[in-house]
Scaffold this active site. Structure first.
Site, PDB file in Angstrom:
ATOM      1  NE  ARG A 102      44.617  39.900 -20.113  1.00 24.38           N
ATOM      2  CZ  ARG A 102      44.461  40.885 -19.223  1.00 24.38           C
ATOM      3  NH1 ARG A 102      44.804  42.116 -19.532  1.00 24.38           N
ATOM      4  NH2 ARG A 102      43.982  40.637 -18.024  1.00 24.38           N
ATOM      5  CG  HIS A 129      39.477  38.364 -16.137  1.00 28.64           C
ATOM      6  ND1 HIS A 129      40.631  37.630 -15.979  1.00 28.64           N
ATOM      7  CD2 HIS A 129      39.840  39.662 -15.936  1.00 28.64           C
ATOM      8  CE1 HIS A 129      41.636  38.455 -15.718  1.00 28.64           C
ATOM      9  NE2 HIS A 129      41.185  39.688 -15.682  1.00 28.64           N
ATOM     10  CD  GLN A 132      39.831  40.897 -11.566  1.00 27.41           C
ATOM     11  OE1 GLN A 132      40.792  41.166 -12.261  1.00 27.41           O
ATOM     12  NE2 GLN A 132      39.711  41.351 -10.324  1.00 27.41           N
ATOM     13  CG  ASP A 224      35.211  45.670 -16.059  1.00 22.72           C
ATOM     14  OD1 ASP A 224      36.204  46.425 -16.029  1.00 22.72           O
ATOM     15  OD2 ASP A 224      35.174  44.632 -16.766  1.00 22.72           O
ATOM     16  CB  CYS A 264      38.382  43.668 -12.565  1.00 28.50           C
ATOM     17  SG  CYS A 264      37.808  44.521 -14.042  1.00 28.50           S
ATOM     18  NE  ARG A 292      43.787  38.563 -11.432  1.00 29.58           N
ATOM     19  CZ  ARG A 292      43.990  39.081 -12.646  1.00 29.58           C
ATOM     20  NH1 ARG A 292      43.578  40.300 -12.906  1.00 29.58           N
ATOM     21  NH2 ARG A 292      44.553  38.377 -13.611  1.00 29.58           N
TER      22      ARG A 292
HETATM   23  N1   CP Z   1      42.178  43.237 -13.876  1.00 29.14           N
HETATM   24  C1   CP Z   1      43.090  42.933 -14.820  1.00 29.14           C
HETATM   25  O1   CP Z   1      43.071  41.840 -15.382  1.00 29.14           O
HETATM   26  O2   CP Z   1      44.004  43.898 -15.071  1.00 29.14           O
HETATM   27  P1   CP Z   1      45.053  43.917 -16.285  1.00 29.14           P
HETATM   28  O3   CP Z   1      44.263  44.038 -17.547  1.00 29.14           O
HETATM   29  O4   CP Z   1      45.913  45.123 -16.025  1.00 29.14           O
HETATM   30  O5   CP Z   1      45.835  42.653 -16.260  1.00 29.14           O
HETATM   31  N1  NVA Z   2      36.252  43.757 -19.063  1.00 31.13           N
HETATM   32  C1  NVA Z   2      37.606  44.266 -19.130  1.00 31.13           C
HETATM   33  C2  NVA Z   2      38.432  43.685 -18.033  1.00 31.13           C
HETATM   34  C3  NVA Z   2      39.848  44.200 -17.967  1.00 31.13           C
HETATM   35  C4  NVA Z   2      40.642  43.531 -16.906  1.00 31.13           C
HETATM   36  C5  NVA Z   2      38.200  43.933 -20.493  1.00 31.13           C
HETATM   37  O1  NVA Z   2      37.958  42.834 -20.996  1.00 31.13           O
HETATM   38  O2  NVA Z   2      38.880  44.790 -21.064  1.00 31.13           O
END
Ligand code: CP
Ligand code: NVA
Length: 307
Positions: A102, A129, A132, A224, A264, A292
């Protein structure tokens, strides 16, 4: 040759198969059947940002498949600061069998995938992502059956999650209508690619500013956060610019009567979505969160050639 999942484009030719595999594996897991192809294997998880779902679903999912995982927190490795991305990739590849990353920057993600000798899975970056989106399309398939001719309405920021959905939904023949405020539109290159994929699969891709127009007649309404991880400095401006983009009952009622609501998560109740929509019987956000894990198990099994 090792395989990575950095963008939805990496799996576009097998997306349907991947979702079918995830659904089959979910069914078998529910029946209590054991499938442990990763006995003795280790998954390395590098996080530069916080997480609930991604961390837990990868760790639990990999252990269900027989393996062990190793969580490396944002302060741990400091990719590119304490050590170059190149060296992190080379060193980690000597210890673990697959890496989930990440990252703040998509360039770092690409760089790690380039230098690691084991598969790298994108667990979110500023561009995409994909895990997701696979889980989301799986959830939609579970509830709606085939997605051909269905319409996904996105309301809000033209962000990483939208990008992955834009590169996934049209592959399955699903139309996408995204309403984003001026200045927050998705990346034009992603939209162009999505339209090309749509053309091949008889699906349309439309970017607009009016949330009502996007939601009208949609099968799925998705939103989101207005402030993604990394955008915190723009919080005040964003909260102001996005306020007409809240998914509330009035907006949701413009969708089809059997439309579902998706997010998400994490959600900011009272900002991008109201409690009554989040908690309505047509909200599928927790099924989506569970998926997920099932989607990622299927992704890892495929990348590592176990199915
Ligand atoms: N949707 C998602 O990726 O959640 P987290 O940021 O909690 O991993
Ligand atoms: N768009 C959000 C998604 C979190 C899972 C972010 O990048 O923070």
């Amino acid at each position: 040759m090792k395989r990575d999942l950095i963008s939805m484009l990496d799996i576009k030719d097998e997306l349907k198969e991947l979702i079918d595999l995830a659904m089959t594996m979910k069914g078998e897991w529910r029946e209590g059947l054991q499938f442990t192809p990763f006995k003795g294997r280790t998954l390395g998880l590098i996080f530069e940002k916080p997480s609930l779902r991604t961390r837990v679903s990868f760790e639990v999912g990999f252990s269900q498949l027989g393996g062990t995982s190793l969580y490396l927190s944002p302060t741990e490795i400091q990719v590119g600061k304490r050590e170059s991305v190149h060296d992190v990739g080379k060193v980690l590849s000597r210890f673990v069998d697959i890496i989930m990353y990440r990252a703040f920057k998509n360039e770092m993600m690409m760089e790690l995938a380039k230098h690691a000798d084991v598969p790298v899975v994108n667990g979110l970056d500023d561009k995409e992502h994909p895990c997701q989106a696979v889980a989301d399309l799986m959830t939609m398939t579970e509830i709606k059956g085939t997605l051909k001719g269905r319409t996904l309405a996105w309301v809000g920021d033209g962000n990483n999650v939208l990008h992955s959905l834009l590169l996934g939904a049209p592959v399955l023949g699903m139309n996408v209508k995204a309403a984003c405020p001026k200045g927050y539109e998705p990346d034009p290159d992603v939209v162009k690619k999505a339209s090309e994929l749509g053309k091949k699969n008889k699906a349309s891709v439309q970017i607009m500013t009016d949330p009502r127009e996007a939601v009208k007649g949609a099968d799925v309404v998705y939103t989101d956060t207005w402030v993604s991880m990394g955008d915190e400095a723009e919080m005040e401006r964003r909260l102001r610019d996005f306020s007409p983009y809240q998914v509330n009952m009035e907006l949701f009622s413009l969708a089809r009567p059997d439309a579902i609501f998706m997010h998400c998560l994490p959600a900011h109740r009272g900002q991008e979505v109201t409690d009554d929509v989040m908690d309505s019987p047509r909200s599928v956000v927790f099924q989506e969160a569970e998926n997920r894990m099932h989607a990622q198990k299927a992704i890892m099994v495929r990348l590592m050639g176990k199915k």
